[in-house]
Design a protein around this motif. Structure first.
Motif, PDB file in Angstrom:
ATOM      1  N   LEU A   3      -8.955 -53.307   8.129  1.00  7.58           N
ATOM      2  CA  LEU A   3      -8.058 -52.575   7.407  1.00  7.58           C
ATOM      3  C   LEU A   3      -6.681 -53.148   7.033  1.00  7.58           C
ATOM      4  O   LEU A   3      -6.222 -53.107   5.790  1.00  7.58           O
ATOM      5  CB  LEU A   3      -8.159 -51.032   7.934  1.00  7.58           C
ATOM      6  CG  LEU A   3      -7.454 -50.129   7.260  1.00  7.58           C
ATOM      7  CD1 LEU A   3      -7.890 -49.965   5.666  1.00  7.58           C
ATOM      8  CD2 LEU A   3      -7.176 -48.881   7.816  1.00  7.58           C
ATOM      9  N   ASN A   4      -6.047 -53.488   8.026  1.00  2.75           N
ATOM     10  CA  ASN A   4      -4.456 -53.869   7.841  1.00  2.75           C
ATOM     11  C   ASN A   4      -4.378 -55.064   6.980  1.00  2.75           C
ATOM     12  O   ASN A   4      -3.544 -54.953   6.049  1.00  2.75           O
ATOM     13  CB  ASN A   4      -3.942 -53.945   9.105  1.00  2.75           C
ATOM     14  CG  ASN A   4      -3.683 -52.796   9.937  1.00  2.75           C
ATOM     15  OD1 ASN A   4      -3.491 -51.796   9.527  1.00  2.75           O
ATOM     16  ND2 ASN A   4      -3.175 -52.885  11.221  1.00  2.75           N
ATOM     17  N   THR A  28     -11.842 -48.540  -2.563  1.00  2.00           N
ATOM     18  CA  THR A  28     -12.933 -49.176  -1.847  1.00  2.00           C
ATOM     19  C   THR A  28     -12.370 -48.993  -0.336  1.00  2.00           C
ATOM     20  O   THR A  28     -13.409 -48.484   0.603  1.00  2.00           O
ATOM     21  CB  THR A  28     -13.299 -50.809  -1.976  1.00  2.00           C
ATOM     22  OG1 THR A  28     -13.591 -50.913  -3.323  1.00  2.00           O
ATOM     23  CG2 THR A  28     -14.337 -51.412  -1.161  1.00  2.00           C
ATOM     24  N   LEU A  29     -11.218 -49.301  -0.051  1.00  2.00           N
ATOM     25  CA  LEU A  29     -11.057 -48.956   1.277  1.00  2.00           C
ATOM     26  C   LEU A  29     -10.682 -47.605   1.673  1.00  2.00           C
ATOM     27  O   LEU A  29     -11.345 -47.240   2.798  1.00  2.00           O
ATOM     28  CB  LEU A  29      -9.415 -49.442   1.324  1.00  2.00           C
ATOM     29  CG  LEU A  29      -8.991 -51.114   1.344  1.00  2.00           C
ATOM     30  CD1 LEU A  29      -7.901 -51.182   1.560  1.00  2.00           C
ATOM     31  CD2 LEU A  29     -10.062 -51.677   2.575  1.00  2.00           C
ATOM     32  N   HIS A  30     -10.674 -46.615   0.495  1.00  2.00           N
ATOM     33  CA  HIS A  30     -10.730 -45.303   1.065  1.00  2.00           C
ATOM     34  C   HIS A  30     -12.161 -45.053   1.251  1.00  2.00           C
ATOM     35  O   HIS A  30     -12.281 -44.128   2.289  1.00  2.00           O
ATOM     36  CB  HIS A  30     -10.302 -44.278  -0.252  1.00  2.00           C
ATOM     37  CG  HIS A  30     -10.490 -43.087  -0.244  1.00  2.00           C
ATOM     38  ND1 HIS A  30     -10.064 -42.127   0.630  1.00  2.00           N
ATOM     39  CD2 HIS A  30     -11.329 -42.257  -0.984  1.00  2.00           C
ATOM     40  CE1 HIS A  30     -10.348 -40.858   0.350  1.00  2.00           C
ATOM     41  NE2 HIS A  30     -11.134 -40.923  -0.375  1.00  2.00           N
ATOM     42  N   GLU A  38      -3.628 -44.427   4.101  1.00  2.41           N
ATOM     43  CA  GLU A  38      -2.784 -45.652   3.419  1.00  2.41           C
ATOM     44  C   GLU A  38      -3.352 -46.011   2.162  1.00  2.41           C
ATOM     45  O   GLU A  38      -2.678 -45.915   1.008  1.00  2.41           O
ATOM     46  CB  GLU A  38      -2.393 -46.607   4.319  1.00  2.41           C
ATOM     47  CG  GLU A  38      -1.679 -46.753   5.361  1.00  2.41           C
ATOM     48  CD  GLU A  38      -2.494 -46.306   6.489  1.00  2.41           C
ATOM     49  OE1 GLU A  38      -1.861 -46.287   7.644  1.00  2.41           O
ATOM     50  OE2 GLU A  38      -3.676 -45.966   6.473  1.00  2.41           O
ATOM     51  N   PRO A  39      -4.909 -46.026   2.143  1.00  2.00           N
ATOM     52  CA  PRO A  39      -5.511 -46.203   0.578  1.00  2.00           C
ATOM     53  C   PRO A  39      -5.193 -45.162  -0.444  1.00  2.00           C
ATOM     54  O   PRO A  39      -4.819 -45.408  -1.506  1.00  2.00           O
ATOM     55  CB  PRO A  39      -6.959 -46.188   0.936  1.00  2.00           C
ATOM     56  CG  PRO A  39      -6.844 -46.750   2.589  1.00  2.00           C
ATOM     57  CD  PRO A  39      -5.871 -46.100   3.040  1.00  2.00           C
ATOM     58  N   HIS A  59      -5.536 -37.426  -5.556  1.00  4.72           N
ATOM     59  CA  HIS A  59      -5.246 -38.055  -4.465  1.00  4.72           C
ATOM     60  C   HIS A  59      -4.420 -37.400  -3.705  1.00  4.72           C
ATOM     61  O   HIS A  59      -4.841 -37.297  -2.264  1.00  4.72           O
ATOM     62  CB  HIS A  59      -4.669 -39.506  -4.864  1.00  4.72           C
ATOM     63  CG  HIS A  59      -5.619 -40.281  -5.666  1.00  4.72           C
ATOM     64  ND1 HIS A  59      -6.895 -40.513  -5.467  1.00  4.72           N
ATOM     65  CD2 HIS A  59      -5.280 -41.194  -6.673  1.00  4.72           C
ATOM     66  CE1 HIS A  59      -7.305 -41.395  -6.515  1.00  4.72           C
ATOM     67  NE2 HIS A  59      -6.397 -41.581  -7.111  1.00  4.72           N
ATOM     68  N   LEU A  60      -3.693 -36.882  -3.846  1.00  2.54           N
ATOM     69  CA  LEU A  60      -2.787 -35.899  -3.114  1.00  2.54           C
ATOM     70  C   LEU A  60      -3.493 -34.649  -2.559  1.00  2.54           C
ATOM     71  O   LEU A  60      -3.394 -34.306  -1.205  1.00  2.54           O
ATOM     72  CB  LEU A  60      -1.394 -35.477  -3.741  1.00  2.54           C
ATOM     73  CG  LEU A  60      -0.266 -36.303  -3.612  1.00  2.54           C
ATOM     74  CD1 LEU A  60       0.896 -35.996  -4.623  1.00  2.54           C
ATOM     75  CD2 LEU A  60       0.370 -36.514  -2.208  1.00  2.54           C
TER      76      LEU A  60
END
Length: 107
Positions: A3-4, A28-30, A38-39, A59-60
């Motif tokens: 992830l990082n 994609t990371l989400h 973070e994503p 998103h929020l």
């Protein structure tokens, strides 16, 4: 890739102004790391950079649902709702926020 490492790659894309590629990577990371904030945070920034307040709000809202103790997300959501002309909804959210943080009423 971890992830990082992927977050760093996405941040590099973002800083290079390659917003669509960065957004695709962060989306994609989400999906792959739904517990990571973070994503979604980057997706908010990209949406705002592109003038898409509706996407930033979406998103929020996910961040508020997943991390309800994080008042910063709640405050940013209220601000964006107001900017988007959704004043009634912003007021409802602000009242909810004040119930959780009564010290905000003194501001």
């Amino acid at each position: 890739m971890q992830l990082n490492q992927q977050l760093q790659r996405g941040q590099t894309l973002y800083q290079a102004g390659r917003y669509q590629e960065a957004a695709a990577l962060f989306a994609t990371l989400h999906r792959e790391f739904p517990a990571a904030r973070e994503p979604l945070e980057f997706l908010v920034m990209i949406a705002l950079q592109q003038g898409n307040i509706g996407a930033a709000i979406s998103h929020l809202e996910k961040l508020v649902q997943r991390f309800p103790a994080e008042m910063n997300y709640f405050q940013r959501l209220v601000d964006l709702l107001e900017r988007a002309g959704r004043a009634e909804e912003a007021c409802r959210r602000y009242r909810k926020l004040c119930k959780r943080r009564p010290e905000l009423l003194a501001i």
